[in-house]
Design a protein around this motif. Structure first.
Motif, PDB file in Angstrom:
ATOM      1  N   LEU A 157       2.543   1.748  -3.317  1.00  0.00           N
ATOM      2  CA  LEU A 157       1.563   2.249  -4.275  1.00  0.00           C
ATOM      3  C   LEU A 157       1.312   3.740  -4.051  1.00  0.00           C
ATOM      4  CD1 LEU A 157       0.175   0.600  -6.392  1.00  0.00           C
ATOM      5  CD2 LEU A 157      -1.762   0.285  -4.883  1.00  0.00           C
ATOM      6  N   LEU A 158       1.157   4.061  -2.780  1.00  0.00           N
ATOM      7  CA  LEU A 158       0.883   5.452  -2.408  1.00  0.00           C
ATOM      8  C   LEU A 158       2.025   6.365  -2.828  1.00  0.00           C
ATOM      9  CD1 LEU A 158      -0.985   7.318  -0.871  1.00  0.00           C
ATOM     10  CD2 LEU A 158       0.080   6.576   1.246  1.00  0.00           C
ATOM     11  N   ASP A 191     -10.055   3.885  -3.527  1.00  0.00           N
ATOM     12  CA  ASP A 191      -9.059   4.750  -4.180  1.00  0.00           C
ATOM     13  C   ASP A 191      -9.261   4.787  -5.689  1.00  0.00           C
ATOM     14  OD1 ASP A 191      -7.710   5.551  -1.936  1.00  0.00           O
ATOM     15  OD2 ASP A 191      -6.480   3.737  -1.890  1.00  0.00           O
ATOM     16  N   ARG A 209      -8.030   2.890 -12.653  1.00  0.00           N
ATOM     17  CA  ARG A 209      -9.051   3.931 -12.528  1.00  0.00           C
ATOM     18  C   ARG A 209     -10.052   3.865 -13.674  1.00  0.00           C
ATOM     19  NH1 ARG A 209      -5.151   7.778  -9.716  1.00  0.00           N
ATOM     20  NH2 ARG A 209      -5.887   7.464  -7.571  1.00  0.00           N
ATOM     21  N   THR A 218      -7.988  10.706  -4.319  1.00  0.00           N
ATOM     22  CA  THR A 218      -6.869  10.227  -3.514  1.00  0.00           C
ATOM     23  C   THR A 218      -5.891   9.451  -4.373  1.00  0.00           C
ATOM     24  OG1 THR A 218      -8.084   8.224  -2.979  1.00  0.00           O
ATOM     25  CG2 THR A 218      -8.281  10.050  -1.456  1.00  0.00           C
ATOM     26  N   GLU A 219      -4.672   9.343  -3.859  1.00  0.00           N
ATOM     27  CA  GLU A 219      -3.683   8.516  -4.522  1.00  0.00           C
ATOM     28  C   GLU A 219      -4.068   7.058  -4.313  1.00  0.00           C
ATOM     29  OE1 GLU A 219      -2.976  10.450  -1.973  1.00  0.00           O
ATOM     30  OE2 GLU A 219      -2.295  12.253  -2.994  1.00  0.00           O
ATOM     31  N   LEU A 220      -3.652   6.226  -5.229  1.00  0.00           N
ATOM     32  CA  LEU A 220      -3.847   4.787  -5.051  1.00  0.00           C
ATOM     33  C   LEU A 220      -3.115   4.378  -3.778  1.00  0.00           C
ATOM     34  CD1 LEU A 220      -3.441   2.939  -8.452  1.00  0.00           C
ATOM     35  CD2 LEU A 220      -5.490   3.361  -7.115  1.00  0.00           C
ATOM     36  N   GLY A 221      -3.815   3.644  -2.904  1.00  0.00           N
ATOM     37  CA  GLY A 221      -3.152   3.120  -1.725  1.00  0.00           C
ATOM     38  C   GLY A 221      -3.394   3.912  -0.465  1.00  0.00           C
ATOM     39  N   ARG A 222      -3.966   5.087  -0.595  1.00  0.00           N
ATOM     40  CA  ARG A 222      -4.131   5.904   0.599  1.00  0.00           C
ATOM     41  C   ARG A 222      -5.185   5.307   1.540  1.00  0.00           C
ATOM     42  NH1 ARG A 222      -4.507  12.357  -0.010  1.00  0.00           N
ATOM     43  NH2 ARG A 222      -4.652  12.970   2.191  1.00  0.00           N
ATOM     44  N   ASP A 231       2.175   6.589  -6.640  1.00  0.00           N
ATOM     45  CA  ASP A 231       1.080   7.337  -7.254  1.00  0.00           C
ATOM     46  C   ASP A 231       1.147   8.809  -6.903  1.00  0.00           C
ATOM     47  OD1 ASP A 231      -1.109   7.469  -8.902  1.00  0.00           O
ATOM     48  OD2 ASP A 231      -2.515   7.354  -7.234  1.00  0.00           O
ATOM     49  N   SER A 232       1.637   9.117  -5.701  1.00  0.00           N
ATOM     50  CA  SER A 232       1.705  10.525  -5.331  1.00  0.00           C
ATOM     51  C   SER A 232       2.747  11.258  -6.155  1.00  0.00           C
ATOM     52  CB  SER A 232       2.012  10.655  -3.845  1.00  0.00           C
ATOM     53  OG  SER A 232       3.343  10.247  -3.620  1.00  0.00           O
ATOM     54  N   GLY A 254       0.817  -1.221   0.000  1.00  0.00           N
ATOM     55  CA  GLY A 254       0.000   0.000   0.000  1.00  0.00           C
ATOM     56  C   GLY A 254       0.837   1.251   0.000  1.00  0.00           C
TER      57      GLY A 254
END
Lengths: 317, 183
Positions: free
Chosen positions: A34-35, B64, A51, B71-75, A38-39, A31
């Motif tokens: 990924l976060l 997500d 998505r 939101t970002e994926l994984g948040r 993606d950020s 997670g």
């Protein structure tokens, strides 16, 4: 205690913990990775298809829910609006009152403009120069002196002994002025006397006010006293102002009224006639104060209705 | 039917309801109750820490991915994974208390809210601020608590009804204790 298994309680313990912690650690790490990716926008190859799938799932589902729930949403909206409804109603009521007032004002302005136009027509025919004014009170100070107060005064060039006219005819004369206001003695006051003549004739006389002191304005009337006892006068004849020396207090040619009845006065030196005023003196609104008399006597030009004023003026002069 | 399958169905339904209904209801103060979190807590209390963690991760990831993609994926995935794990591991300590699910729900909502803003702060997101927490977090927790009795009731009924009493999975030891909760 637990009906689930023969081994019951004893199976929880150190044996279970490492596995669940391992699962947690793996999930958390993936997670966070990924976060982090993606950020920074680095997870696009994963995130974008994901998505897209999410959107593909969401759009029909949301559409269906919207369709099914539109009455519900409307209900929630109304409940939310309920709290503000009272406020809104008050606001709208106030606005409505304001707009109604504006409408009334606009109507009044339009009426006033009409009256001003008529007034200008009259003064144009007579060649008078006027200051437009508004009758702001109609005071009969103790009930028997008939005066009105105008909203013009010395400041506007108004002085005592000036003629006051309305679109229909003669109103009276200015008796006193302050800087901002002028008092007008009406024609119908018992102390008022105006030099007058019959339309088209050379018969002259004096118009006296005839208001009944006791009964106020109930029967405002005028009494026309012709100096020539044998003067030919009959009902319907119109009476105009004769004009004073230097135009004060009355300018010539303004309609005063119409002969309503002729009295036979045998043996008297003069003839009397009842005259009904051309102006409804109990309902004055827009009037004009004549600040400069015409260069020449307009004679009957003001009451001539069939011909344009300028033509009529040529004819009469 | 396996308890896990029921949990998957419940969580998927919760995610769908969350994104299609709850997030779009124009409630006062502009926040929505966190149904997914309540269902996750209910599932984790019944099925344990691993199920809580996995279920939390998956449902969070779904949140997500689904619009609105704010939101970002994984948040959410990280946050709900933690919440599910903690709820599942706390479950065995006092299983007869009727207040526990609600207290856990409130705590989880608080923690997820704080964590969400915390991640935003770490990532330097301009919308994440302490003022926002003070303003919106109490309302979110309140809404979530408000729906929690209904959601928890439904979760418990479904798990009890559809998950067979003799589900072999529950006898692996890890899950056996949480099969017979009072609620």
């Amino acid at each position: 205690m637990s009906p689930l298994g023969p081994d019951g309680l004893g199976t929880v313990g150190p044996r279970a913990a490492p596995r669940s912690r391992l699962v947690l650690a793996v999930l958390l790490i993936s997670g966070v990775v990924l976060l982090a990716l993606d950020s920074r926008g680095a997870a696009a190859p994963v995130a974008e298809p994901a998505r897209a799938v999410g959107s593909a799932v969401f759009t029909p589902a949301a559409g269906a829910v919207s369709f099914a729930a539109s009455p519900l949403e409307w209900g929630v909206d109304s409940i939310r609006a309920g709290a503000q409804t009272q406020e809104r109603v008050t606001e709208l009521e106030q606005e409505n009152a304001r707009l109604e007032q504006e409408l009334v004002d606009a109507g009044r302005d339009a009426g006033r403009m009409d009256q001003l136009t008529e007034l200008l027509e009259l003064t144009d025919r007579g060649g008078y120069e006027i200051v437009p004014a508004q009758a702001i009170t109609q005071v009969s100070a103790r009930g028997y002196v008939e005066t009105v107060t105008l909203d013009v005064g010395e400041r506007d060039g108004v002085g005592p002994d000036m003629t006051v006219v309305s679109p229909q005819g003669l109103v009276g004369r200015v008796t006193s002025v302050t800087a901002e206001h002028a008092e007008v003695l009406l024609l119908t006051d018992t102390t008022s006397a105006v030099g007058a003549r019959l339309e088209g004739e050379r018969e002259i006389g004096v118009v006296h006010g005839e208001s009944d002191a006791g009964s106020g304005f109930t029967n405002p009337g005028l009494r026309f006293e012709l100096l020539d006892a044998s003067a030919p006068v009959q009902e319907g004849d119109r009476v105009l102002s004769l004009g004073s020396h230097d135009g004060a207090p009355f300018v010539p040619g303004v309609p005063i009224g119409t002969v309503a009845a002729v009295e036979d006065t045998p043996g008297e030196l003069s003839r009397l006639a009842e005259v009904s005023p051309a102006v409804n003196l109990s309902r004055l609104d827009v009037v004009g104060v004549v600040v400069a008399e015409p260069e020449e006597d307009p004679r009957d030009a003001v009451v001539a209705e069939d011909l344009p004023a300028d033509v009529q003026r040529e004819v009469t002069s | 039917m396996s308890g896990r399958i029921v949990a998957v169905v419940l969580l998927a339904g919760a995610v769908l309801v969350q994104v299609t209904i709850l997030n779009r209801i124009p409630l006062p103060w502009g926040v929505a109750p966190d149904l997914v979190l309540v269902v996750l807590v209910g599932v984790a209390l019944r099925l344990g820490a691993v199920c809580g963690a996995v279920g939390g991760f998956c449902s969070g990831l779904a949140l997500d991915v689904l619009p609105p993609t704010e939101t970002e994926l994984g948040r959410y995935a990280v946050l709900l994974c933690l919440a599910g794990y903690l709820a599942g591991s706390l479950a065995g300590t006092d299983r007869d208390s009727p207040v526990l699910p609600f207290a856990l729900t409130a705590l989880a909502a608080l923690g997820v809210g704080l964590g969400f803003t915390g991640i935003g702060l770490v990532l330097g997101e301009s919308r994440a601020s302490l003022a926002g927490i003070v303003q919106f977090l109490p309302v979110t927790v309140g809404y979530t608590l408000l729906i929690s009795p209904f959601a928890l009731f439904v979760v418990s009924r479904c798990l009890r009804r559809f998950a067979a009493q003799r589900d072999p999975l529950w006898q692996e030891g890890e899950f056996s204790l949480r099969g017979d909760r009072a609620w």
